[in-house]
Scaffold this motif. Structure first.
Motif, PDB file in Angstrom:
ATOM      1  N   GLY A 132       0.788  -1.215   0.000  1.00 32.85           N
ATOM      2  CA  GLY A 132       0.000   0.000   0.000  1.00 32.85           C
ATOM      3  C   GLY A 132       0.823   1.269   0.000  1.00 32.85           C
ATOM      4  N   GLN A 133       2.085   1.184   0.395  1.00 29.63           N
ATOM      5  CA  GLN A 133       2.962   2.350   0.518  1.00 29.63           C
ATOM      6  C   GLN A 133       3.973   2.459  -0.614  1.00 29.63           C
ATOM      7  N   THR A 134       3.829   1.632  -1.645  1.00 24.56           N
ATOM      8  CA  THR A 134       4.820   1.571  -2.726  1.00 24.56           C
ATOM      9  C   THR A 134       4.256   2.191  -4.000  1.00 24.56           C
ATOM     10  N   PRO A 135       4.992   3.102  -4.643  1.00 30.50           N
ATOM     11  CA  PRO A 135       4.510   3.686  -5.902  1.00 30.50           C
ATOM     12  C   PRO A 135       4.544   2.667  -7.028  1.00 30.50           C
ATOM     13  N   ASP A 136       3.884   3.002  -8.122  1.00 38.21           N
ATOM     14  CA  ASP A 136       3.893   2.094  -9.259  1.00 38.21           C
ATOM     15  C   ASP A 136       5.203   2.242 -10.041  1.00 38.21           C
ATOM     16  N   ALA A 137       5.296   1.584 -11.191  1.00 37.44           N
ATOM     17  CA  ALA A 137       6.544   1.557 -11.960  1.00 37.44           C
ATOM     18  C   ALA A 137       6.661   2.695 -12.962  1.00 37.44           C
ATOM     19  N   SER A 138       5.689   3.603 -12.990  1.00 38.60           N
ATOM     20  CA  SER A 138       5.684   4.637 -14.028  1.00 38.60           C
ATOM     21  C   SER A 138       6.745   5.703 -13.820  1.00 38.60           C
ATOM     22  N   GLY A 139       7.131   5.935 -12.566  1.00 36.01           N
ATOM     23  CA  GLY A 139       8.038   7.032 -12.273  1.00 36.01           C
ATOM     24  C   GLY A 139       7.363   8.389 -12.293  1.00 36.01           C
ATOM     25  N   CYS A 140       6.044   8.411 -12.344  1.00 34.46           N
ATOM     26  CA  CYS A 140       5.281   9.665 -12.428  1.00 34.46           C
ATOM     27  C   CYS A 140       4.589  10.038 -11.121  1.00 34.46           C
ATOM     28  N   GLN A 141       4.716   9.203 -10.099  1.00 33.53           N
ATOM     29  CA  GLN A 141       4.058   9.473  -8.831  1.00 33.53           C
ATOM     30  C   GLN A 141       5.038  10.082  -7.838  1.00 33.53           C
ATOM     31  N   ILE A 142       4.509  10.899  -6.926  1.00 38.35           N
ATOM     32  CA  ILE A 142       5.327  11.459  -5.853  1.00 38.35           C
ATOM     33  C   ILE A 142       5.176  10.595  -4.611  1.00 38.35           C
ATOM     34  N   LEU A 143       6.296  10.239  -4.016  1.00 41.38           N
ATOM     35  CA  LEU A 143       6.309   9.491  -2.764  1.00 41.38           C
ATOM     36  C   LEU A 143       6.334  10.511  -1.629  1.00 41.38           C
ATOM     37  N   LEU A 144       5.290  10.535  -0.829  1.00 40.63           N
ATOM     38  CA  LEU A 144       5.160  11.480   0.277  1.00 40.63           C
ATOM     39  C   LEU A 144       5.525  10.786   1.584  1.00 40.63           C
ATOM     40  N   SER A 145       6.713  11.065   2.089  1.00 43.27           N
ATOM     41  CA  SER A 145       7.158  10.490   3.355  1.00 43.27           C
ATOM     42  C   SER A 145       6.717  11.387   4.505  1.00 43.27           C
ATOM     43  N   LEU A 146       6.085  10.785   5.513  1.00 47.60           N
ATOM     44  CA  LEU A 146       5.610  11.534   6.686  1.00 47.60           C
ATOM     45  C   LEU A 146       6.590  11.467   7.852  1.00 47.60           C
ATOM     46  N   GLN A 147       7.803  10.975   7.635  1.00 49.75           N
ATOM     47  CA  GLN A 147       8.711  10.713   8.747  1.00 49.75           C
ATOM     48  C   GLN A 147       9.127  11.972   9.502  1.00 49.75           C
ATOM     49  N   ARG A 148       9.141  13.127   8.837  1.00 51.77           N
ATOM     50  CA  ARG A 148       9.565  14.346   9.520  1.00 51.77           C
ATOM     51  C   ARG A 148       8.452  14.982  10.356  1.00 51.77           C
ATOM     52  N   LEU A 149       7.240  14.516  10.202  1.00 51.87           N
ATOM     53  CA  LEU A 149       6.161  14.972  11.081  1.00 51.87           C
ATOM     54  C   LEU A 149       6.216  14.132  12.355  1.00 51.87           C
ATOM     55  N   ASP A 150       7.138  14.472  13.236  1.00 48.11           N
ATOM     56  CA  ASP A 150       7.453  13.592  14.361  1.00 48.11           C
ATOM     57  C   ASP A 150       7.356  14.292  15.715  1.00 48.11           C
ATOM     58  N   ARG A 151       6.491  15.299  15.805  1.00 44.66           N
ATOM     59  CA  ARG A 151       6.380  16.040  17.058  1.00 44.66           C
ATOM     60  C   ARG A 151       5.292  15.453  17.964  1.00 44.66           C
ATOM     61  N   VAL A 152       5.567  15.527  19.264  1.00 44.62           N
ATOM     62  CA  VAL A 152       4.562  15.227  20.282  1.00 44.62           C
ATOM     63  C   VAL A 152       3.871  16.544  20.615  1.00 44.62           C
ATOM     64  N   ARG A 153       2.624  16.673  20.233  1.00 43.74           N
ATOM     65  CA  ARG A 153       1.939  17.961  20.411  1.00 43.74           C
ATOM     66  C   ARG A 153       1.406  18.144  21.828  1.00 43.74           C
ATOM     67  N   GLU A 154       0.903  17.085  22.433  1.00 44.23           N
ATOM     68  CA  GLU A 154       0.348  17.209  23.777  1.00 44.23           C
ATOM     69  C   GLU A 154       0.245  15.832  24.415  1.00 44.23           C
ATOM     70  N   VAL A 155       0.490  15.788  25.725  1.00 40.31           N
ATOM     71  CA  VAL A 155       0.256  14.583  26.512  1.00 40.31           C
ATOM     72  C   VAL A 155      -0.558  15.003  27.733  1.00 40.31           C
TER      73      VAL A 155
END
Length: 444
Positions: A54-77
């Motif tokens: 589900g997280q892998t782009p197709d073989a066309s090379g025309c899709q953008i891979l959007l990585s969410l790894q930098r959204l890594d903040r703890v907003r509230e506990v």
């Protein structure tokens, strides 16, 4: 970009126009607005631990891979509200640590918790080992922040346990695999921290005994039963063969095993409950032998046997995998019939079922015959699916219990969902993503 373009099972390899790594929700929203305007497809990705492509782009090379790894903040506990708000790129292990820091417990637990992320867990409605006690990911979320295809940010974030104001928009996006919107943050439920925990490993004659044992332990431990895992002897032997440091916990081999975990909310409670339960279970003939972990290290070692099943199968050769669920009371009959049908069509193949018997979810994996050629065995994937998924349908089960649909099971979905259900799903997709830019080719 290579690390983002293939997935753990090595089934899917894609290409991408770019890998984009925004640092906040506003950047995600602006990216989606631009891509929607230009008609460029976007494939969201968290920790890249998904098992259905589900997280892998197709073989066309025309899709953008959007990585969410930098959204890594703890907003509230907020321990008083038993809630925490985290961004999508926070890893599951860190989420557990955040809860621990305020003497609370976040129960979602997966083998990949060191690298999988909260956004991905919610987008796929991850399950794990504690569904029996706490439910799947969708049961642990109070609210979401979601970037929509047109660039708007939808927020249902909040700590309310009761909010009866219309459609449940939060749950709409849980399990949608990034096809309706991109989860950027979530408010999650916290729970009282167990004060004691006990883990035991039991040798059994057959899955029927496992079912009797499960019901017996439920009656004795009540809500303290956190996990009930089932595994076969052949699966354990693969772990002992391939995983360094793995040891057989019991003196003699048994055809089947159960791994149980019980929690208590006072010091020593879990140990007292499990010791008494094991004694009575052995006396009643529900199990042949049992080992109670005497330390945290021993408990971790027992869990490692269960969590190493997939890795051991990988080292053994080709494995055709199924993430299925059936009603709990039908698991013994399902396992017997599945074994019989596979033996009739693939006489040398080795079924290695294991998983979360406490909630009805089994990973019914079939390993290649010893000495067989891996590619030739894996080429029979569709035929094996016909047998296993056909039987799942007969037993009123599901072809995807916790991994999702992705690419791997997209074509199967049309065979197990009613036409009305599929029409409603397509209508939701058309409404929220009319240009089809959000994770195309996945799920639907």
């Amino acid at each position: 970009m290579d690390a983002f373009l293939s997935e753990p099972r090595d089934l899917y390899h894609g290409r991408a126009l770019a890998v984009v790594k925004p640092s906040d929700a506003a950047q995600v929203a602006r990216l989606l607005a631009l891509c929607n305007e230009q008609g460029v497809a976007v494939v969201p990705q968290g920790g890249n631990t998904g098992l259905v492509g589900g997280q892998t782009p197709d073989a066309s090379g025309c899709q953008i891979l959007l990585s969410l790894q930098r959204l890594d903040r703890v907003r509230e506990v907020d321990p008083a509200s038993d809630a925490m708000t985290l961004e999508a790129g926070v890893t599951l292990a860190r989420a557990q640590d955040v809860a621990e820091s305020v003497d609370r417990y976040f129960p979602l637990s997966l083998a990949s918790e060191g690298s999988c992320t909260i956004g991905g867990n919610l987008a796929t409605n991850a399950g794990g080992v504690h569904v029996l006690a706490y439910g799947a990911a969708r049961d642990l979320v109070l609210g979401l922040e979601v970037a929509l295809a047109d660039g708007r940010l939808l927020s249902t974030l909040g700590k309310l346990r009761k909010d009866n104001t219309g459609y449940n928009l939060t749950q709409l996006f849980v399990g949608s695999e990034g096809t309706l919107g991109v989860i950027t943050a979530a408010t999650l439920k916290l729970f009282p921290h167990p004060r004691s925990r006990a883990v035991a490993f039991l040798g059994l004659d057959d899955p029927g005994k496992a079912l009797a044992l499960l019901n017996f332990v439920k009656d004795h431990a009540g809500p303290g039963l956190q996990a009930f895992e089932l595994m076969s002897r052949i699966g354990l032997e693969l772990v002992l063969r391939h995983i360094p440091g793995a040891r057989d916990p019991l003196d003699a081999p048994h055809p089947w095993y159960a791994l149980i975990e019980i929690a208590g909310f006072s010091e020593g409670e879990a140990e007292r409950v499990v010791a008494a339960t094991l004694t009575e279970a052995l006396d009643a003939g529900h199990a042949r032998d049992a080992m109670l972990a005497q330390s945290l290290d021993q408990a971790a070692a027992l869990w490692r046997l269960r969590e190493s099943m997939s890795e051991a199968q990988k080292r053994e050769g080709g494995s055709i995998k199924h993430d299925i669920s059936v009603p709990i009371e039908r698991i013994p009959a399902f396992l017997e019939e599945a074994g019989r049908r596979i033996a009739a069509h693939f006489p040398q193949a080795r079924p290695i079922p294991f998983g979360h018997m406490g909630d009805g979810n089994l990973h019914y994996n079939v390993s290649q015959p010893p000495g067989a050629e891996k590619a030739a065995f894996l080429a029979q994937w569709d035929e094996m699916n016909e047998i296993v998924h056909g039987l799942v349908a007969e037993y009123d089960g599901s072809i995807s219990a916790e991994h999702g649909i992705g690419q791997l099971k997209r074509d199967l979905l049309a065979r197990v969902k009613t036409p009305v259900a599929l029409d409603v799903m397509r209508a939701l997709k058309q409404t929220l993503d009319p240009r089809g830019v959000l994770n195309p080719g996945k799920l639907l």
